[in-house]
Scaffold this motif. Sequence first.
Motif, short mmCIF file in Angstrom:
data_model
loop_
_atom_site.label_atom_id
_atom_site.label_comp_id
_atom_site.label_asym_id
_atom_site.label_seq_id
_atom_site.Cartn_x
_atom_site.Cartn_y
_atom_site.Cartn_z
N ARG A 172 -8.00 13.62 0.62
CA ARG A 172 -8.38 12.27 0.29
C ARG A 172 -7.19 11.46 -0.22
O ARG A 172 -6.96 10.35 0.28
N ALA A 173 -6.30 12.14 -1.24
CA ALA A 173 -5.22 11.30 -1.80
C ALA A 173 -4.14 11.27 -0.78
O ALA A 173 -3.55 10.19 -0.87
N TYR A 174 -4.09 12.20 0.08
CA TYR A 174 -3.14 12.11 1.00
C TYR A 174 -3.19 10.76 1.84
O TYR A 174 -2.61 9.88 2.19
N SER A 175 -4.70 10.57 2.69
CA SER A 175 -4.99 9.32 3.46
C SER A 175 -4.86 8.18 2.78
O SER A 175 -4.28 7.22 3.32
N GLU A 176 -5.18 8.35 1.52
CA GLU A 176 -5.51 6.89 0.74
C GLU A 176 -3.92 6.65 0.37
O GLU A 176 -3.58 5.36 0.40
N GLY A 177 -3.03 7.48 0.28
CA GLY A 177 -1.73 7.16 0.06
C GLY A 177 -1.06 6.66 1.07
O GLY A 177 0.27 6.03 0.90
N LEU A 178 -1.64 6.59 2.29
CA LEU A 178 -0.91 5.88 3.45
C LEU A 178 -1.40 4.38 3.56
O LEU A 178 -0.58 3.72 4.30
N ARG A 179 -2.13 3.85 2.70
CA ARG A 179 -2.68 2.56 2.74
C ARG A 179 -1.54 1.60 2.77
O ARG A 179 -1.43 0.35 3.38
N GLY A 180 -0.62 1.65 1.68
CA GLY A 180 0.24 0.81 1.26
C GLY A 180 1.42 0.71 2.63
O GLY A 180 1.59 -0.56 3.13
N GLU A 181 1.84 1.60 3.38
CA GLU A 181 2.59 1.85 4.26
C GLU A 181 1.76 1.17 5.43
O GLU A 181 2.60 0.05 6.17
N TYR A 182 0.57 1.25 5.52
CA TYR A 182 -0.07 0.56 6.72
C TYR A 182 -0.31 -1.04 6.43
O TYR A 182 -0.34 -1.79 7.48
#
Length: 403
Positions: free
Chosen positions: A285-295
């Motif tokens: 979960r931390a991995y995917s949530e960490g992509l939020r800023g990039e998107y």
Amino acid sequence: MPSLSSKSAQLQASPIRKLAPHARAAEARGTGVIYLNIGQPDMATPPEMLTVARELSLKRLAYAPSEGLAEARDAWSAFFASWGIGFAADEILVTSGASEAITIALAVVAGGGGEVLVFEPCYTNYLSFAAQADVRMAPITLRVEDAYHFGSIERLRAAISPKTKAILLCNPSNPTGTVYTSQELNAVAQVAEEHDLFVICDEVYREFVFDGGTVRSFTAYNDLARRIILVDSVSKRFNACGVRIGCLASHNREVIDVSLRFCQARLSVPTVEQLMAVPLLENGRAYSEGLRGEYQDRRDAVFEGLSAIDGVSPHRSEGSFYTMTRLPIESCEDFAVWLLRDFAHEGETVCLAPGEGFYVTDGLGVDEVRLAFMYDADTLRRALRVLGAAVAAYPGRLAAATV
């Protein structure tokens, strides 16, 4: 010559993929193509998933259980628990992506001529899933001027017919990027209870909400638990579209039991791919949530680029990886072909997904496109400059986007 079935005539060519031959021809001519049509993340798949595939010591690849490997069902249960969503492993069926889960859910609750309410523009493949399940999609039309929100509960009530069996809700939305408000979700819940309907919840973009917002999972409506069918997928959150692993989950035992019969008919989901998904479902979960800023940065690049095109008034996507927008173009389908066949700006062009294929209602979306922000922000800015030059040069350009 024998004729094909009436059902086959209901399957449309995908607006996301049908322009691929034109794109390949453009590349063969030496034109660079920036693909804004498809939600294929450009980031690497997490190494934990690939390590599983490399290090498997299986002596044979046997059929998996039709309901899914125990390890995979347990992992999905743990993933949902990390969101405060309580599904036991035996309330979860592993499917071939969310696509199979949605097709099964439509068939189970409305197959054989029932109707399902859907907000249009909707994910284009819903229409083909419905055709396969012999389900009619009953559309509630949304507008870009309203950021593709439906607002009033009366719009839901007005769409109900005696054949309505369910509401299909994608939140955050593909293709529009809309995140439905609590008031809108409450309206869906109220109408489902009033009219004894199922709610099929497509929440595959749950992590990706921008500007500090959050998405409320429909599973929070505990009093509607037996009406709710949740579908999910590992594809986008873990940059692993090719593994084709999803799930269907419900507290309704009858739904699970009947859905399992569909799963048994197709035997099983691939074993290796199920095992590959396990480590990320358990701890990713931390991995995917960490992509939020990039998107979000990518979303901003697309919004700013669209805003700079004369005649375009885009809405700012609230979540997912997509936005729909109206262009000052008479036919975006013709425009998308022209972009690939006849146009280049500084050696590049763009591949778009024409909007018409995301609508149930004939004739809508002809002046809209869906854009996927799958590249880094700098590449997307360049792509939007190409798009802006193309809109200015296109012979079929209108004076202004039609409102």
